[in-house]
Design a protein around this motif. Structure first.
Motif, short mmCIF file in Angstrom:
data_model
loop_
_atom_site.label_atom_id
_atom_site.label_comp_id
_atom_site.label_asym_id
_atom_site.label_seq_id
_atom_site.Cartn_x
_atom_site.Cartn_y
_atom_site.Cartn_z
N THR A 117 -7.23 -0.31 -5.37
CA THR A 117 -8.23 -0.27 -4.31
C THR A 117 -8.99 1.06 -4.36
O THR A 117 -8.39 2.12 -4.46
CB THR A 117 -7.60 -0.46 -2.91
OG1 THR A 117 -6.58 0.53 -2.75
CG2 THR A 117 -6.99 -1.83 -2.74
N THR A 120 -3.83 -6.96 -6.24
CA THR A 120 -5.16 -6.34 -6.29
C THR A 120 -5.68 -5.93 -4.92
O THR A 120 -6.53 -5.07 -4.82
CB THR A 120 -6.18 -7.33 -6.87
OG1 THR A 120 -6.14 -8.52 -6.07
CG2 THR A 120 -5.87 -7.66 -8.31
N ASP A 121 -5.20 -6.58 -3.85
CA ASP A 121 -5.87 -6.50 -2.54
C ASP A 121 -7.34 -6.89 -2.72
O ASP A 121 -8.23 -6.23 -2.19
CB ASP A 121 -5.73 -5.10 -1.94
CG ASP A 121 -5.94 -5.11 -0.42
OD1 ASP A 121 -6.20 -6.20 0.13
OD2 ASP A 121 -5.84 -4.04 0.20
N HIS A 140 0.80 -1.25 0.00
CA HIS A 140 0.00 0.00 0.00
C HIS A 140 0.83 1.29 0.00
O HIS A 140 0.64 2.16 -0.81
CB HIS A 140 -1.01 0.05 1.16
CG HIS A 140 -1.73 -1.22 1.44
ND1 HIS A 140 -2.40 -1.91 0.46
CD2 HIS A 140 -1.88 -1.95 2.59
CE1 HIS A 140 -2.95 -3.01 0.99
NE2 HIS A 140 -2.64 -3.06 2.27
N THR A 170 -0.89 -2.01 -4.59
CA THR A 170 -2.34 -2.32 -4.58
C THR A 170 -3.11 -1.10 -5.13
O THR A 170 -4.02 -0.58 -4.50
CB THR A 170 -2.86 -2.69 -3.17
OG1 THR A 170 -2.66 -1.59 -2.28
CG2 THR A 170 -2.17 -3.91 -2.63
#
Ligand code: ZN
Length: 426
Positions: free
Chosen positions: A269, A320-321, A236, A266
């Motif tokens: 998101t 992708t988370d 992140h 990620t």
């Protein structure tokens, strides 16, 4: 012997695409790659082709959560109402949705109790079709921290050490640490959680047995602590400060680069929520307007942070988370491209770069002799049209066709032209 023809092959290493080649497979590995139609083949060899397609190594997602895939339901709703049994069944479906999107390897970054261990075991036993799976099991978190309900809370260096050993005993492929708060109620995404000493204890235990570590870092402070603690990878890196601002930190970025820490942005998101809210136009409620503004700020800063890291030369990998949607993989690659990564570097982020980050580059991530025969056939060439990554025609794992919509009863498939040579999924 099986032969997979490729009109265009992008092998994942970053080298020039190869034209009109045959990927020759014995067992589940690639034996050789030769110009098409030159070498005589034994009559029993099976040939698979998708005319006009581009072949890539199977794609990799370094960050999913198989226990979810629950749309817009909140964490609390899912945790309170869904049993582990339900999560297992849903996880199997999630895995297959990702496989259909061309993902042949992924890593689960946190699930409750033994859910992800059981999923991995079942996938390995062939109980359902799934990408290859690396799992962290329960993510390490402080008491009451992000994802505490996965049931691996630990405090103090000794407590973290014991918890890490427990996870390794249970079969964790890597260790996931929640270094800041997040979307879990009662936690604060702008504040760090574990101390440097606590995280360093987990890193030492993992490294001692050759396992990798990664940390969820939304807070700016958590990024710098993760760097100091010796993490291998950072998820992140939103660089959130307690006042809510998101500010890139040059000094920490230099350290990340010096230490070769892998970055998993990620990047997607919140992106689908932006699309949904924007589609409402003037019909947005004041609350939705605030949500949209927040998501746009998050998106804009993330694109900027990725661009800066990319220009510095930091290793960036695709993840992708996946919490809401599975199978929605390619949009993250398109966003990496929008952040400035060349199309070839996007392919690397999704293949060989991600494989190296996971420590499995000797098996997957490139199409070369000796590697597992994991391939994806795309309609179009991603080097000239990044959206081609969203047009998956077929997926091959270990030399078996596992996805081909022409046979996929779940996909509403048109009839197969009778002259098309195919291999049925084994
Ligand atoms: Zn996550």
């Amino acid at each position: 012997m099986k032969i997979f023809r490729a009109e265009t092959l992008i092998d994942g290493s970053g080298g020039e695409p190869q034209r009109n080649v045959e990927i020759v497979i014995e067992g589940e590995r690639i034996q050789e790659i030769v110009p098409a139609g030159v070498t005589p083949r034994p009559p029993q060899a099976t040939v698979y082709e998708r005319p006009g397609a581009t072949v890539l190594p199977g794609l990799i997602d370094v960050h999913v959560h198989l226990m979810f895939g629950t749309g817009s339901r909140s964490y609390e709703d899912v945790i309170q109402h869904d049993s582990n049994d339900l999560m297992l069944l849903r996880g199997a479906r999630n895995a297959y949705l990702h496989l259909r999107a061309g993902v042949t390897t992924f890593r689960d970054c946190g699930a409750r109790n033994n859910v992800s261990f059981a999923l991995r075991e079942a996938a390995q036993a062939g109980l359902f079709l799934s990408p290859r799976m690396h799992v962290s099991g329960r993510p390490l978190t402080v008491t009451g921290g992000h994802f505490w309900w996965c049931n691996e809370e630990a405090d103090g260096a000794d407590g973290v050490r014991a918890a890490t050993r427990r996870l390794l005993k249970d079969g964790a492929d890597f260790i996931k640490i929640m270094a800041s708060g997040g979307g879990t109620r009662g936690t604060d995404a702008s504040r760090a959680s574990f101390t440097v000493e606590e995280m360093a204890a987990a890193v030492a235990e993992a490294h001692q047995v050759g396992k990798k570590t990664t940390a969820h870092c939304l807070a700016a402070e958590s990024v710098s602590r993760a760097v100091d603690a010796g993490l291998d990878q950072i998820e992140h890196f939103n660089f959130i400060h307690p006042d809510g601002s998101r500010v890139f930190d040059e000094r920490v970025a230099e350290q990340i680069l010096d230490r070769g820490i892998v970055l998993s942005p990620t990047i997607q998101t919140g992106y689908r929520q932006i699309e949904r809210l924007q589609a409402k136009g003037d019909a947005l409620t004041p609350r939705e307007r605030t949500q949209l503004d927040g998501n746009l700020y998050k998106q804009e800063t993330k694109l900027d942070f990725v661009r800066r890291f990319y220009e510095m030369g930091a290793p960036i990998v695709a993840g992708t988370d996946a919490i809401q949607e599975f199978g929605d993989y390619a949009i993250g690659l398109e966003l990496l491209h929008r952040a400035g990564l060349s199309a070839m570097d996007v392919v690397i982020a999704a293949t060989s770069g991600a494989a190296r980050a996971m420590g499995i580059e000797k098996d997957v991530g490139t199409v070369r002799p000796g590697m597992l025969a994991d391939l994806v056939y795309l309609d179009g060439d991603p080097l000239t049209d990044i959206k081609a990554l969203d047009r998956v025609l077929s997926v091959v794992m270990g030399g078996r066709v596992v996805v081909d919509p022409r046979f996929d009863l779940g996909g509403g498939i048109p009839a197969l032209p009778s002259d098309t040579p195919v291999l049925m999924p084994a």
